[in-house]
Design a protein around this motif. Structure first.
Motif, PDB file in Angstrom:
ATOM      1  N   ASN A   1       0.837  -1.188   0.000  1.00 44.97           N
ATOM      2  CA  ASN A   1       0.000   0.000   0.000  1.00 44.97           C
ATOM      3  C   ASN A   1       0.879   1.247   0.000  1.00 44.97           C
ATOM      4  O   ASN A   1       1.937   1.273   0.636  1.00 44.97           O
TER       5      ASN A   1
ATOM      6  N   SER B   1       1.878   2.342   3.372  1.00 46.93           N
ATOM      7  CA  SER B   1       2.505   1.376   4.273  1.00 46.93           C
ATOM      8  C   SER B   1       3.813   1.860   4.894  1.00 46.93           C
ATOM      9  O   SER B   1       4.042   1.673   6.089  1.00 46.93           O
TER      10      SER B   1
ATOM     11  N   ASP C   1      -4.768  -2.675   3.654  1.00 49.96           N
ATOM     12  CA  ASP C   1      -5.116  -3.595   2.565  1.00 49.96           C
ATOM     13  C   ASP C   1      -6.157  -2.952   1.664  1.00 49.96           C
ATOM     14  O   ASP C   1      -7.254  -2.600   2.112  1.00 49.96           O
ATOM     15  N   ALA C   2      -5.803  -2.783   0.401  1.00 54.84           N
ATOM     16  CA  ALA C   2      -6.763  -2.300  -0.591  1.00 54.84           C
ATOM     17  C   ALA C   2      -7.095  -3.365  -1.618  1.00 54.84           C
ATOM     18  O   ALA C   2      -7.979  -3.171  -2.447  1.00 54.84           O
ATOM     19  N   THR C   3      -6.386  -4.511  -1.574  1.00 51.29           N
ATOM     20  CA  THR C   3      -6.571  -5.533  -2.600  1.00 51.29           C
ATOM     21  C   THR C   3      -7.539  -6.628  -2.181  1.00 51.29           C
ATOM     22  O   THR C   3      -7.959  -7.429  -3.007  1.00 51.29           O
TER      23      THR C   3
ATOM     24  N   GLY D   1      -2.762  -7.383   4.076  1.00 49.11           N
ATOM     25  CA  GLY D   1      -1.633  -6.500   3.796  1.00 49.11           C
ATOM     26  C   GLY D   1      -0.305  -6.971   4.335  1.00 49.11           C
ATOM     27  O   GLY D   1       0.665  -6.213   4.315  1.00 49.11           O
TER      28      GLY D   1
ATOM     29  N   ARG E   1      -1.986  -2.308  -9.551  1.00 47.98           N
ATOM     30  CA  ARG E   1      -3.210  -1.928  -8.828  1.00 47.98           C
ATOM     31  C   ARG E   1      -2.765  -1.213  -7.557  1.00 47.98           C
ATOM     32  O   ARG E   1      -2.407  -1.840  -6.569  1.00 47.98           O
TER      33      ARG E   1
ATOM     34  N   GLY F   1      -2.822   0.775  -4.273  1.00 49.93           N
ATOM     35  CA  GLY F   1      -3.698   1.000  -3.133  1.00 49.93           C
ATOM     36  C   GLY F   1      -3.238   2.169  -2.288  1.00 49.93           C
ATOM     37  O   GLY F   1      -2.045   2.354  -2.046  1.00 49.93           O
TER      38      GLY F   1
ATOM     39  N   ALA G   1      -7.560   2.103   2.112  1.00 49.35           N
ATOM     40  CA  ALA G   1      -8.483   1.020   1.794  1.00 49.35           C
ATOM     41  C   ALA G   1      -8.963   1.051   0.351  1.00 49.35           C
ATOM     42  O   ALA G   1      -9.783   0.220  -0.045  1.00 49.35           O
ATOM     43  N   GLU G   2      -8.456   1.982  -0.454  1.00 50.11           N
ATOM     44  CA  GLU G   2      -8.967   2.166  -1.807  1.00 50.11           C
ATOM     45  C   GLU G   2      -7.900   1.882  -2.858  1.00 50.11           C
ATOM     46  O   GLU G   2      -6.712   2.139  -2.650  1.00 50.11           O
ATOM     47  N   ILE G   3      -8.340   1.368  -4.016  1.00 50.50           N
ATOM     48  CA  ILE G   3      -7.489   1.272  -5.199  1.00 50.50           C
ATOM     49  C   ILE G   3      -7.623   2.587  -5.951  1.00 50.50           C
ATOM     50  O   ILE G   3      -8.707   2.951  -6.412  1.00 50.50           O
TER      51      ILE G   3
ATOM     52  N   ASP H   1      -5.700   1.568 -11.390  1.00 50.81           N
ATOM     53  CA  ASP H   1      -5.724   0.187 -11.879  1.00 50.81           C
ATOM     54  C   ASP H   1      -5.355   0.207 -13.352  1.00 50.81           C
ATOM     55  O   ASP H   1      -6.097   0.718 -14.190  1.00 50.81           O
TER      56      ASP H   1
END
Length: 551
Positions: free
Chosen positions: A277, A280, A299-301, A305, A356, A358, A361-363, A366
């Motif tokens: 992320n 991170s 974690d966005a995926t 994470g 992708r 992140g 919490a969002e992507i 992409d």
């Protein structure tokens, strides 16, 4: 002698290895002491030096690594030397490199197996060795940047031993080998300054060693080595020779991969699933100073994470900010001086965040399907690790230049990093000291295995549903852990990669006549479908705890 020549001679004498001897030795001894104290306070002795017959079970991936090492240590020497014929016998054996057996250590232990206790494996030992080597390798890297005083190396040793991404790897021993990345950074710093033949040989040997610990680490150390010709090119210095030397090192790695059977392997793919992320590195999960918990990670995926966990630590971030603020021109000069390394670090960061991207919490970006070759790097978030260590060494170099207080500030930054990582050390200590009870009847199975000649374990690993079979995977690895205590030939094994996709042949295995000396163990999930197929099952099979054992 002219005054300027005399001045240069005095400066050269001061920077010579002989003149630096006492401080050099003191720095390395201090780093070694830090590593030893941390290793023996974090890990219990029976974790570092295990034996057979323990009343608790290994958990998670550690069980897989332990099983692979035990079979490799017990089996005859073969080619490739990492293969065993007694594990995964229904597939013709197993190359243990695909079960994260840490071949570099395992093959060394195999040479000494006559002196090892029954059931010994080196998985716990590797944790200890990694924790001892980590601060020592950090001193090596910092000295490669030209810092020879005593306090900055102690500061970098404390900080490197407290890097959250390093401590947070518990459960996966091979990937704790971050000291290899620091050694790679140290080779870069020396080779970019003076690329001697001896240094290139050492750097090439490091690439092979990293491969034989874990291929991800080899990819990272090769990237650091590739920064040498890149930096020299951007400086306008000779780069063709260094470029050819990197090609030779790459050829050596590919040659070892071919000889040891790495090439042609495939896994489940999924590049982008386990990404880093964007937040991170600055998200203080597991930080004592922030009070934030280590888990769950950003974690966005939707896949957790953990693989992308790369919190840098308040000690490192503080050292970096203070160093840049105290000497912004020096920071810019350092960046320009190592422009090739900066380009490589930017590339590794891009690999870590993947296609992708992140943010929390969002992507936020992409780019669609990833190129096929990238699918080999499923756990892409790991590629930020060398970036973190490059930032650490760079921060300490800058901070050490901040006037007379600089070296003291380096030590303070290391102590802050050490304190900030306290919750993470406590977590790995709790994990290493945990004594989970067996979910199976271990004493009864040990008795069943004592005079057996082979084990058929059902369901086989390729027949377990990966999405819903977590409990079955756990029981499968527990049973194999017991069988591995005496390296009883076993029919199946969980592996991360394979050369030939494994096939599910459980119905044929269950229906085959029981061989002389065979023990057939059926796990609960397979009892309804496979137990009725066993010839004379009513006479030959009986319950052992929640399992059924047939002879």
């Amino acid at each position: 002698m002219r005054p300027e020549a005399r001045t240069r001679g005095i400066a050269a004498l001061k920077s010579s290895p002989a003149a630096e001897g006492p401080e050099t030795a003191a720095a390395y001894l201090a780093a070694l002491a830090i590593g030893l104290v941390l290793a023996f306070t974090v890990f219990p002795l029976d974790f570092l030096f295990p034996t057979a017959g323990l009343p608790w079970r290994p958990a998670g991936d550690a069980a897989q690594h332990m099983v692979a090492q035990r079979y490799l240590l017990a089996d005859a020497w073969r080619w490739p030397p990492t293969t065993v014929a007694t594990l995964n016998t229904q597939e013709g054996g197993l190359n243990t490199v695909f079960a994260d057996s840490i071949p570099l250590l395992a093959l060394a232990l195999k040479l000494l197996r006559g002196w090892l206790p029954e059931g010994f494996h080196g998985v716990g030992l590797f944790y200890g060795l990694a924790w001892v080597a980590q601060p020592v390798a950090a001193v090596w890297a910092l000295r490669g940047a030209g810092e020879t005083r005593i306090l900055p190396p102690i500061g970098v040793a404390l900080a490197a031993a407290s890097m959250p991404a390093f401590i947070g790897r518990f459960g996966h021993a091979a990937l704790c080998g971050h000291f290899l990345l620091l050694l790679g950074l140290g080779f870069y710093l020396r080779l970019v300054r003076r690329p001697t033949v001896g240094r290139w040989v050492g750097a090439g040997a490091l690439q092979v060693a990293a491969l034989l610990v874990h291929p991800y680490l080899a990819a990272m150390t090769l990237a650091l080595l590739g920064a040498v010709p890149a930096t020299r090119l951007l400086r306008g210095e000779a780069f063709i020779g260094p470029g050819l030397a990197v090609g030779v090192a790459l050829g050596a790695v590919v040659g070892v991969m071919a000889g040891f059977g790495y090439l042609g392997a495939q896994g489940d793919g999924g590049y982008g699933m386990f990404a880093m992320n964007l937040l991170s590195p600055v998200w203080p999960a597991g930080s004592w100073l922030s009070g934030w918990p280590w888990s769950p990670q950003l974690d966005a995926t939707g896949h957790g994470g953990w693989e992308g966990y790369n919190w840098l630590g308040f000690g490192l971030l503080g050292a970096f900010l203070l160093g840049v603020l105290a000497a912004p021109r020096a920071a810019w000069k350092l960046l320009r001086k190592h422009a090739g390394l900066a380009v490589v670090m930017a590339g590794l960061t891009a690999l870590a965040v993947t296609h992708r991207v992140g943010f929390g919490a969002e992507i936020v970006l992409d780019l669609g399907p990833a190129p096929g070759p990238l699918e080999q790097f499923r756990a892409s978030g790991r590629f930020f690790w060398p970036v973190g260590y490059a930032l650490l060494v760079g921060a300490m170099v800058l901070l050490a230049k901040a006037g007379r207080a600089g070296p003291v500030l380096c030590l303070v930054a290391g102590l802050v990093q050490l304190a900030d990582a306290a919750p993470l050390r406590r977590a790995i200590t709790d994990w290493a000291g945990a004594r989970p009870a067996w979910d199976i009847d271990a004493p009864a199975l040990r008795d069943a295995f004592a005079d057996a000649r082979s084990l058929t374990l059902l369901p086989s690993w390729p027949c377990v549903d990966h999405a819903t079979g977590g409990e079955t995977f756990g029981l499968l690895l527990e049973t194999l852990a017991l069988a591995s205590e005496r390296a009883l030939p076993a029919s199946t094994m969980y592996v991360a990669r394979w050369r030939t996709p494994p096939a599910c042949r459980d119905r044929a295995l269950a229906a085959a006549p029981l061989a002389d000396g065979e023990v057939r163990v059926i796990l609960p999930a397979a009892l309804p479908t496979l137990l009725p197929l066993v010839p004379d099952g009513a006479l030959r099979c009986g319950p052992v705890g929640q399992l059924v054992v047939c002879r």
